[in-house]
Design an enzyme around this catalytic site. Structure first.
Site, PDB file in Angstrom:
ATOM      1  N   ARG A 113       0.917  -1.305   0.098  1.00  0.00           N
ATOM      2  CA  ARG A 113      -0.079   0.427   0.155  1.00  0.00           C
ATOM      3  C   ARG A 113       0.534   0.874   0.101  1.00  0.00           C
ATOM      4  O   ARG A 113       0.392   2.588   0.313  1.00  0.00           O
ATOM      5  CB  ARG A 113      -0.855  -0.085   0.863  1.00  0.00           C
ATOM      6  N   SER A 116     -11.562  -0.049   2.749  1.00  0.00           N
ATOM      7  CA  SER A 116     -10.847  -0.595   3.324  1.00  0.00           C
ATOM      8  C   SER A 116     -10.488   0.802   4.625  1.00  0.00           C
ATOM      9  O   SER A 116      -8.976   2.008   4.220  1.00  0.00           O
ATOM     10  CB  SER A 116      -9.666  -1.388   3.515  1.00  0.00           C
ATOM     11  N   GLU A 151      -5.957   3.942   5.967  1.00  0.00           N
ATOM     12  CA  GLU A 151      -5.833   3.988   4.678  1.00  0.00           C
ATOM     13  C   GLU A 151      -5.920   4.960   3.769  1.00  0.00           C
ATOM     14  O   GLU A 151      -5.187   5.552   2.345  1.00  0.00           O
ATOM     15  CB  GLU A 151      -5.944   2.764   3.887  1.00  0.00           C
TER      16      GLU A 151
END
Ligand SMILES: Cc1cc2nc3c(=O)[nH]c(=O)nc-3n(C[C@H](O)[C@H](O)[C@H](O)COP(=O)(O)OP(=O)(O)OC[C@H]3O[C@@H](n4cnc5c(N)ncnc54)[C@H](O)[C@@H]3O)c2cc1C
Length: 350
Positions: free
Chosen positions: A166, A243, A344
């Site tokens: 990520r 998410s 995130e």
């Protein structure tokens, strides 16, 4: 390009909340991007680059400077194969899932498990988008960028993008420096669909023949829809940024500590090896086992009724409510499990 003022950003995001952009421009070409950057510089405006708005929490006061939406289109297949791969040059403004669909139809493998992820092509290198066993870093050959440091357009090879879980240079060391114009993906012609992920394998249990790329794409989209991770009109569980927390990557020692805490409560923590000697732990499990079950409510926000990792806007939510809820979750998870969850989505204008 037409300069707009006080443009509401909420409708341009999947979370559907937050305030307006003081100035707004939409760039359909590299020249437009250059012009927009020059405009921001001449007026000393802060610049925010917007893609599909699917990984953002925009503050209630919005963005005080210029929001530049990158809308460069085009999906071009190079005529000759390169090292046995078919290369597609894709405009940063193309919807990601449209490209995946075309790649699958062209019988090319490499992105089928990334079906149904919302947002633009230009957004995918930023956090090295991944799902169901694939990440874009596995197929990105190069990224064409406008470098705000020296005003040049350049091509970054895969290695220069610094991809990790990520993350990439675009959201870490060089955050804000590059505007992504085009991405080149190298896919495998006639390649088999990637079926490593257990949940995906379960979906095909009992089948004698190996699912092809198109079947894999459909299965991924179905699984995502079940979890509220596919944007489906009218589904209240997909008014989110996907998410909300990254799966924490723990050292051996940290995992041991977490396992001890879990064992004392009679639980086993779902974890799997990651990034040499480390372990990735399920953030959804930590959230759920900290008292935030699916469907949990907190004012106008809450946990998706389909997936513990998504914070959803139940209608009329503010960014302040999202942040307060995020902090409550982080605090509780840390208190019970000794693990700090990292958000995130990108926070804009805070
Ligand atoms: C329902 C749902 C499911 C999701 N599932 C997944 C998933 O499975 N896996 C996953 O990894 N992510 C997932 N996401 C998160 C999100 O879709 C991805 O991160 C996506 O790639 C973001 O792209 P975007 O165009 O929407 O970027 P935006 O949200 O508009 O922007 C995100 C960041 O990228 C930057 N950016 C965007 N475009 C450019 C550009 N052209 N140049 C430079 N910077 C740019 C922005 O400045 C910002 O910092 C999901 C989100 C939702 C809502």
């Amino acid at each position: 390009m037409q300069l707009q003022e006080n443009v509401p950003l909420a409708p341009l995001t999947t979370f559907r909340l937050g305030g307006p952009a003081r100035f707004f421009l939409e760039a359909a070409s590299s020249a437009d991007v250059q012009e927009a950057v020059a405009f921001a510089q001449s007026k000393a405006l802060l610049l925010f680059v917007l893609g599909g708005g699917s990984n953002l929490v925009v503050s209630d006061s919005g963005w005080p400077g210029l929001v530049l939406k990158v809308a460069i289109s085009g999906i071009d297949r190079r005529s000759a194969e390169e090292d046995g791969k078919v290369v597609f040059d894709v405009g940063a403004g193309e919807p990601w899932d449209r490209f995946v669909s075309q790649a699958v139809m062209a019988r090319c493998a490499g992105v089928e498990c990334l079906s149904g992820i919302p947002g633009s092509v230009g957004g995918t290198p930023v956090q090295n988008v991944g799902a169901y066993g694939q990440e874009v870093s596995q197929t990105i050959a190069s990224v064409e960028v406008f470098d705000r440091k020296d005003g040049q357009i350049r091509e970054l090879c895969r290695e220069a993008c610094g991809f990790n879980y990520r993350s990439s240079v675009f959201n870490t060391s060089e955050r804000g420096r590059f505007i992504i114009l085009r991405v080149a993906y190298a896919l495998t012609p006639g390649g088999e669909a990637h079926l490593e992920y257990a949940e995906l394998q379960r979906d095909f249990e009992g089948r004698e023949t190996r699912p092809n790329r198109a079947e894999t794409r459909e299965a991924v989209r179905h699984i995502r829809a079940r979890k509220g991770m596919l944007i489906v009109a009218g589904d209240p569980d997909c008014q989110s940024a996907g998410s909300f927390f990254k799966n924490p990557v723990l050292t051996e020692q940290q995992l041991e500590d977490l396992n001890k805490r879990a064992a004392a409560k009679g639980f086993t923590v779902p974890s799997y090896p990651a990034l040499e000697k480390n372990h990735k732990v399920s953030a959804a499990w930590l959230v759920e086992k900290s008292g935030f079950a699916r469907g949990y409510g907190f004012g106008h926000v809450g946990i998706s009724s389909k997936h513990a990792l998504a914070i959803v806007n139940r209608g009329g939510a503010t960014a302040a409510e999202v942040l307060a809820f995020k902090e409550q979750i982080q605090h509780r998870v840390e208190e019970i499990w000794g693990v700090r969850l990292e958000a995130e989505p990108v926070m804009v204008g805070f």
